[in-house]
Design an enzyme around this catalytic site. Structure first.
Site, short mmCIF file in Angstrom:
data_model
loop_
_atom_site.label_atom_id
_atom_site.label_comp_id
_atom_site.label_asym_id
_atom_site.label_seq_id
_atom_site.Cartn_x
_atom_site.Cartn_y
_atom_site.Cartn_z
N HIS A 14 -0.34 -11.47 -3.98
CA HIS A 14 0.81 -10.58 -4.22
C HIS A 14 0.63 -9.70 -5.46
O HIS A 14 1.35 -8.72 -5.63
CB HIS A 14 2.12 -11.38 -4.30
N ASP A 44 -1.77 -17.01 -0.73
CA ASP A 44 -1.44 -16.10 -1.84
C ASP A 44 -2.59 -16.00 -2.85
O ASP A 44 -2.37 -16.02 -4.05
CB ASP A 44 -0.15 -16.53 -2.55
N SER A 119 1.69 -14.24 -12.95
CA SER A 119 1.09 -14.44 -11.63
C SER A 119 -0.41 -14.18 -11.66
O SER A 119 -0.86 -13.17 -12.21
CB SER A 119 1.73 -13.51 -10.61
#
Length: 218
Positions: A14, A44, A119
């Site tokens: 992402h 992911d 992230s």
């Protein structure tokens, strides 16, 4: 996270999803344009490559050996303020959040503060090994900050995905061919089971590996 001296970089899917150009910025302000070796939305994860050599990198640890209560450090760039390290413990293992369409979830949960911008960053043990890739948070309030419930993709899952992406740019997964459901107290009573451990096979797909191996519904 740089995982090899020749510039292999592991991050979240992402983080790079839909990007036309990806730039990797180092802590010494050097920047490199990155090439995408492969992405895997279900886990992911994404694997990038930069043209560099003799880089400092993190060795992947064995996330199966991580225990609840182990001290970990989360590294990232929260809200773009610069590289930051936060500390906490492993709060739980084997977590599913259902926060995204990630079909393959087996998160390490940590209370090391993970915020927006973390992230794709590293979750590191006290031996300096990469044990997770920071991926998600459950946040409180309108600002979406950390309340101590963060989730990292275990390094063993990341290694499996990374090796396949490096080899041919995509991940191949086997299918058992079963539908499963959790065993509740009511189910356990109905089936005269001693406890609620394990799972119940609710369906077996015709012609599947599970059927061939003799797995039966119920």
């Amino acid at each position: 996270v740089i995982v090899s001296a020749d510039g292999t970089v592991l991050t979240n899917y992402h983080v790079v999803e839909g990007a036309d150009k990806i730039t990797v910025s180092m802590s010494d302000n050097k920047t490199f344009e990155a090439k995408v070796l492969g992405t895997d939305q279900p886990s992911d994860l994404a694997l990038l490559k930069i043209d560099a050599s003799n880089l400092p990198f993190l060795n992947l640890g064995d996330s199966d050996k991580v225990r609840v209560g182990d001290i970990v450090l989360a590294i990232g760039n929260p809200l773009g303020i610069g590289q930051t390290v936060t500390a906490g413990i492993i709060s739980a293992k084997g977590r599913r959040t259902g926060l995204s369409d990630c079909s393959f979830e087996d998160f390490l949960q940590t209370d090391a503060p993970i915020n927006r911008g973390n992230s794709g960053g590293a979750l590191v043990n006290l031996e300096g090994e990469l044990v997770g890739i920071n991926s998600q948070i459950l946040s409180g309030g309108p600002n979406g900050g950390s309340i101590g419930i963060g989730f990292s993709i275990p390094s063993n899952m990341a290694k499996s995905v990374m090796d396949q992406l490096a080899k041919d740019g995509k991940v191949h997964r086997g299918m058992l061919g079963v539908n499963i459901q959790n065993i509740t107290d009511d189910t356990a009573r109905a089936l005269e089971l001693k406890d609620t451990s394990g799972i119940l096979v609710s369906n077996v797909k015709s012609g599947s590996a599970a059927e061939k191996a003799g797995v039966k519904r119920g």
